[in-house]
Design a protein around this motif. Structure first.
Motif, PDB file in Angstrom:
ATOM      1  N   ALA A   1       0.856  -1.186   0.000  1.00 51.18           N
ATOM      2  CA  ALA A   1       0.000   0.000   0.000  1.00 51.18           C
ATOM      3  C   ALA A   1       0.888   1.231   0.000  1.00 51.18           C
ATOM      4  N   ALA A   2       0.409   2.277  -0.631  1.00 49.20           N
ATOM      5  CA  ALA A   2       1.172   3.515  -0.703  1.00 49.20           C
ATOM      6  C   ALA A   2       1.030   4.300   0.597  1.00 49.20           C
TER       7      ALA A   2
ATOM      8  N   LYS B   1       1.228 -14.769  11.472  1.00 51.11           N
ATOM      9  CA  LYS B   1       1.525 -13.374  11.782  1.00 51.11           C
ATOM     10  C   LYS B   1       1.999 -12.698  10.506  1.00 51.11           C
ATOM     11  N   LEU B   2       1.528 -11.481  10.297  1.00 46.85           N
ATOM     12  CA  LEU B   2       1.939 -10.713   9.128  1.00 46.85           C
ATOM     13  C   LEU B   2       3.002  -9.700   9.539  1.00 46.85           C
ATOM     14  N   THR B   3       4.029  -9.606   8.709  1.00 45.16           N
ATOM     15  CA  THR B   3       5.122  -8.666   8.966  1.00 45.16           C
ATOM     16  C   THR B   3       5.045  -7.523   7.957  1.00 45.16           C
ATOM     17  N   PHE B   4       5.106  -6.297   8.456  1.00 47.35           N
ATOM     18  CA  PHE B   4       5.045  -5.107   7.609  1.00 47.35           C
ATOM     19  C   PHE B   4       6.384  -4.384   7.679  1.00 47.35           C
TER      20      PHE B   4
ATOM     21  N   SER C   1       0.758   7.505   6.545  1.00 48.71           N
ATOM     22  CA  SER C   1       0.136   6.208   6.867  1.00 48.71           C
ATOM     23  C   SER C   1      -0.190   5.446   5.591  1.00 48.71           C
ATOM     24  N   ALA C   2      -0.279   4.135   5.726  1.00 49.72           N
ATOM     25  CA  ALA C   2      -0.613   3.264   4.594  1.00 49.72           C
ATOM     26  C   ALA C   2      -1.844   2.449   4.960  1.00 49.72           C
ATOM     27  N   THR C   3      -2.869   2.555   4.151  1.00 54.98           N
ATOM     28  CA  THR C   3      -4.106   1.808   4.379  1.00 54.98           C
ATOM     29  C   THR C   3      -4.214   0.696   3.346  1.00 54.98           C
ATOM     30  N   PHE C   4      -4.330  -0.535   3.847  1.00 54.79           N
ATOM     31  CA  PHE C   4      -4.459  -1.693   2.962  1.00 54.79           C
ATOM     32  C   PHE C   4      -5.939  -1.982   2.716  1.00 54.79           C
TER      33      PHE C   4
END
Length: 204
Positions: free
Chosen positions: A3-4, A34-37, A9-12
């Motif tokens: 997401a940009a 678990k998701l890693t950003f 902030s980045a909104t998915f």
């Protein structure tokens, strides 16, 4: 997924997770994820634990083939079908679905019918007490059909190459009828073997 960053902030949107779901009774637990950003050289952040369950049922799968088929009788081993979602997960919870069986002569030689009744799924599975009223020597396909589930069309499943043995003896038929006439007008003498002897066939 990405997401940009806008205004810090980045909104998915439409982020999805396809994973291993729990299967009751088989000791299969839902997998923990678990998701890693991450971004650039910054320290990454990790989500809380995520679990997913099965999606809506979209197809049937035969998990136990019918066998021991006798013409006009219920199979000794009953066919069992299972509801699957589009990711092939077992749909073990949710509203029960009515399953019925149709039969097709694979060579188009006869018009067979199904003996027995439909069944409702329990925990996403259904065992059908069915048989085929057909002809010994022909090859048949059983097609299993489900009603729509929550507005989603459920793809049928099939078992092919089914053959039958004869059913229980139920009647007799003359293959050759008896006669005292030899065909030339000569009658059998009293006390002598009949000129034409009978041949009887036993049918189911």
């Amino acid at each position: 997924a990405s997401a940009a960053i806008t205004n810090g902030s980045a909104t998915f949107n439409e982020m999805r997770l396809v994973g291993v779901v729990a299967i009751p009774g088989l000791s299969q637990l839902a997998q923990d994820y678990k998701l890693t950003f991450s971004y650039g050289g910054f320290d990454s952040v990790e989500s809380d634990v995520l679990r997913v369950k099965h999606n809506l049922a979209t197809k049937l799968s035969v998990v136990q083939n019918a066998s021991g088929g006798r013409a006009g009788a219920i199979f000794t081993t009953q066919p069992k079908v299972r509801l699957l979602d589009r990711y092939d997960n077992w749909v073990s919870t949710g509203t029960a679905v009515q399953i019925q069986a149709d039969v097709i002569d694979e060579n188009g030689l006869s018009s067979p019918t199904v003996v027995g009744s439909s069944a409702q799924t329990t925990n996403g599975e259904a065992t059908l007490l069915v048989g085929i009223n057909g002809t010994v020597g022909n090859s048949y396909t059983l097609r299993f059909v489900a009603n729509n589930n929550q507005g989603v069309s459920i793809t049928t499943a099939e078992q092919t190459g089914i053959t039958l043995t004869h059913g229980d003896a139920a009647k007799l038929r003359f293959i050759r009828d008896l006669s005292s006439d030899d065909g030339s007008g000569n009658l059998t003498k009293t006390g002598s073997p009949l000129n034409v002897q009978p041949v009887i066939e036993v049918l189911d």
